[in-house]
Design a protein around this motif. Structure first.
Motif, PDB file in Angstrom:
ATOM      1  N   SER A  47     -10.650  -6.419  -6.127  1.00 27.33           N
ATOM      2  CA  SER A  47     -10.979  -6.912  -6.533  1.00 27.33           C
ATOM      3  C   SER A  47     -12.694  -7.310  -7.596  1.00 27.33           C
ATOM      4  CB  SER A  47     -11.208  -8.897  -6.087  1.00 27.33           C
ATOM      5  OG  SER A  47     -11.871  -9.072  -5.405  1.00 27.33           O
ATOM      6  N   SER A  48     -13.057  -8.369  -8.208  1.00 25.04           N
ATOM      7  CA  SER A  48     -14.273  -8.147  -9.057  1.00 25.04           C
ATOM      8  C   SER A  48     -15.341  -9.139  -7.807  1.00 25.04           C
ATOM      9  CB  SER A  48     -14.286  -9.137  -9.762  1.00 25.04           C
ATOM     10  OG  SER A  48     -13.491 -10.356  -9.549  1.00 25.04           O
ATOM     11  N   TYR A  49     -15.101  -9.077  -6.648  1.00 23.74           N
ATOM     12  CA  TYR A  49     -15.880  -9.944  -5.245  1.00 23.74           C
ATOM     13  C   TYR A  49     -15.987  -9.362  -4.527  1.00 23.74           C
ATOM     14  CZ  TYR A  49     -14.489 -14.067  -7.983  1.00 23.74           C
ATOM     15  OH  TYR A  49     -14.467 -15.207  -9.075  1.00 23.74           O
ATOM     16  N   GLY A  50     -15.393  -7.917  -4.403  1.00 26.97           N
ATOM     17  CA  GLY A  50     -15.237  -6.724  -3.309  1.00 26.97           C
ATOM     18  C   GLY A  50     -14.410  -7.270  -2.223  1.00 26.97           C
ATOM     19  N   GLY A  51     -13.341  -8.273  -2.254  1.00 24.86           N
ATOM     20  CA  GLY A  51     -11.393  -7.306  -2.059  1.00 24.86           C
ATOM     21  C   GLY A  51     -10.941  -6.673  -2.041  1.00 24.86           C
ATOM     22  N   ILE A  52      -9.724  -6.052  -0.913  1.00 26.95           N
ATOM     23  CA  ILE A  52      -9.552  -5.063  -1.128  1.00 26.95           C
ATOM     24  C   ILE A  52      -7.690  -5.795  -1.950  1.00 26.95           C
ATOM     25  CG2 ILE A  52      -8.008  -3.409   0.190  1.00 26.95           C
ATOM     26  CD1 ILE A  52     -10.126  -3.589   2.196  1.00 26.95           C
ATOM     27  N   LYS A  53      -7.657  -5.487  -3.634  1.00 33.76           N
ATOM     28  CA  LYS A  53      -6.815  -5.714  -3.815  1.00 33.76           C
ATOM     29  C   LYS A  53      -5.256  -4.635  -2.922  1.00 33.76           C
ATOM     30  CE  LYS A  53      -7.023  -7.757  -7.646  1.00 33.76           C
ATOM     31  NZ  LYS A  53      -7.208  -7.383  -9.313  1.00 33.76           N
ATOM     32  N   GLU A  54      -5.773  -3.423  -3.423  1.00 33.62           N
ATOM     33  CA  GLU A  54      -4.370  -2.666  -2.363  1.00 33.62           C
ATOM     34  C   GLU A  54      -5.175  -1.491  -2.099  1.00 33.62           C
ATOM     35  OE1 GLU A  54      -2.455  -1.148  -5.817  1.00 33.62           O
ATOM     36  OE2 GLU A  54      -2.241  -2.874  -7.303  1.00 33.62           O
ATOM     37  N   LEU A  55      -3.692  -1.228  -1.345  1.00 32.29           N
ATOM     38  CA  LEU A  55      -4.012   0.140   0.003  1.00 32.29           C
ATOM     39  C   LEU A  55      -2.860   0.626   0.217  1.00 32.29           C
ATOM     40  CD1 LEU A  55      -2.659  -0.624   2.442  1.00 32.29           C
ATOM     41  CD2 LEU A  55      -5.486  -2.368   2.947  1.00 32.29           C
ATOM     42  N   ASP A  56      -3.427   2.130   0.560  1.00 32.37           N
ATOM     43  CA  ASP A  56      -1.993   3.354   1.001  1.00 32.37           C
ATOM     44  C   ASP A  56      -2.543   3.186   2.425  1.00 32.37           C
ATOM     45  OD1 ASP A  56      -2.068   3.582  -1.516  1.00 32.37           O
ATOM     46  OD2 ASP A  56      -3.157   5.921  -1.325  1.00 32.37           O
ATOM     47  N   LEU A  57      -1.601   2.671   3.478  1.00 34.05           N
ATOM     48  CA  LEU A  57      -0.776   3.207   4.800  1.00 34.05           C
ATOM     49  C   LEU A  57      -0.623   4.061   4.115  1.00 34.05           C
ATOM     50  CD1 LEU A  57       1.251  -0.061   5.476  1.00 34.05           C
ATOM     51  CD2 LEU A  57      -1.461   0.295   5.817  1.00 34.05           C
ATOM     52  N   VAL A  58      -1.482   5.269   5.608  1.00 32.09           N
ATOM     53  CA  VAL A  58      -1.219   6.693   5.604  1.00 32.09           C
ATOM     54  C   VAL A  58      -0.557   7.238   7.103  1.00 32.09           C
ATOM     55  CG1 VAL A  58      -2.915   8.641   5.628  1.00 32.09           C
ATOM     56  CG2 VAL A  58      -3.801   7.199   4.738  1.00 32.09           C
ATOM     57  N   PHE A  59       0.664   7.749   6.719  1.00 26.05           N
ATOM     58  CA  PHE A  59       1.440   7.621   7.872  1.00 26.05           C
ATOM     59  C   PHE A  59       0.918   9.707   8.235  1.00 26.05           C
ATOM     60  CE2 PHE A  59       2.981   4.210   6.083  1.00 26.05           C
ATOM     61  CZ  PHE A  59       3.425   3.580   7.758  1.00 26.05           C
ATOM     62  N   GLU A  60       1.511  10.131   9.215  1.00 27.91           N
ATOM     63  CA  GLU A  60       1.718  11.789   9.440  1.00 27.91           C
ATOM     64  C   GLU A  60       2.152  12.637  10.070  1.00 27.91           C
ATOM     65  OE1 GLU A  60      -2.642  13.070  11.149  1.00 27.91           O
ATOM     66  OE2 GLU A  60      -1.748  12.069  12.880  1.00 27.91           O
ATOM     67  N   LYS A  61       2.725  13.329  10.032  1.00 32.55           N
ATOM     68  CA  LYS A  61       3.783  13.983  10.689  1.00 32.55           C
ATOM     69  C   LYS A  61       3.466  15.288  11.063  1.00 32.55           C
ATOM     70  CE  LYS A  61       8.551  13.011   9.703  1.00 32.55           C
ATOM     71  NZ  LYS A  61       9.755  13.396   9.066  1.00 32.55           N
ATOM     72  N   GLU A  62       3.754  16.010  12.213  1.00 29.56           N
ATOM     73  CA  GLU A  62       3.315  17.108  12.620  1.00 29.56           C
ATOM     74  C   GLU A  62       4.819  18.369  11.573  1.00 29.56           C
ATOM     75  OE1 GLU A  62       1.859  20.694  15.968  1.00 29.56           O
ATOM     76  OE2 GLU A  62       2.610  18.397  16.021  1.00 29.56           O
ATOM     77  N   VAL A  63       4.077  19.055  11.275  1.00 33.90           N
ATOM     78  CA  VAL A  63       5.120  19.642  10.692  1.00 33.90           C
ATOM     79  C   VAL A  63       5.805  21.349  11.628  1.00 33.90           C
ATOM     80  CG1 VAL A  63       6.069  21.220   8.639  1.00 33.90           C
ATOM     81  CG2 VAL A  63       4.348  18.810   8.241  1.00 33.90           C
ATOM     82  N   PRO A  64       6.881  21.396  11.909  1.00 37.82           N
ATOM     83  CA  PRO A  64       6.758  22.407  12.812  1.00 37.82           C
ATOM     84  C   PRO A  64       6.721  24.886  11.608  1.00 37.82           C
ATOM     85  CG  PRO A  64       9.232  21.766  11.770  1.00 37.82           C
ATOM     86  CD  PRO A  64       8.310  21.076  11.855  1.00 37.82           C
TER      87      PRO A  64
END
Length: 64
Positions: A47-64
């Motif tokens: 936001s114009s005040y420095g607040g977080i308007k959107e974020l990405d949650l990051v998930f991981e999974k091990e690939v065999p």
């Protein structure tokens, strides 16, 4: 090697953001049930005040 999944989450970005609905908790639990591990978050919009308007949650999974 790991595979990553990014899930966008709208927070509003104001000073009085109400996260009591727990959408973030539901997303983390749902992905965990599918074998993903919560790895963190990345702010994507501010936001114009420095607040977080959107974020990405990051998930991981091990690939065999």
């Amino acid at each position: 090697m790991y595979q990553y999944e990014y899930v966008s989450l709208h927070t509003g970005g104001g000073f009085w953001v109400d996260n009591s609905a727990g959408e973030h908790r539901d997303l983390i639990a749902r992905y965990a049930a599918q074998g993903w591990r919560y790895a963190g978050f990345v702010p994507t919009r501010f936001s114009s005040y420095g607040g977080i308007k959107e974020l990405d949650l990051v998930f991981e999974k091990e690939v065999p």
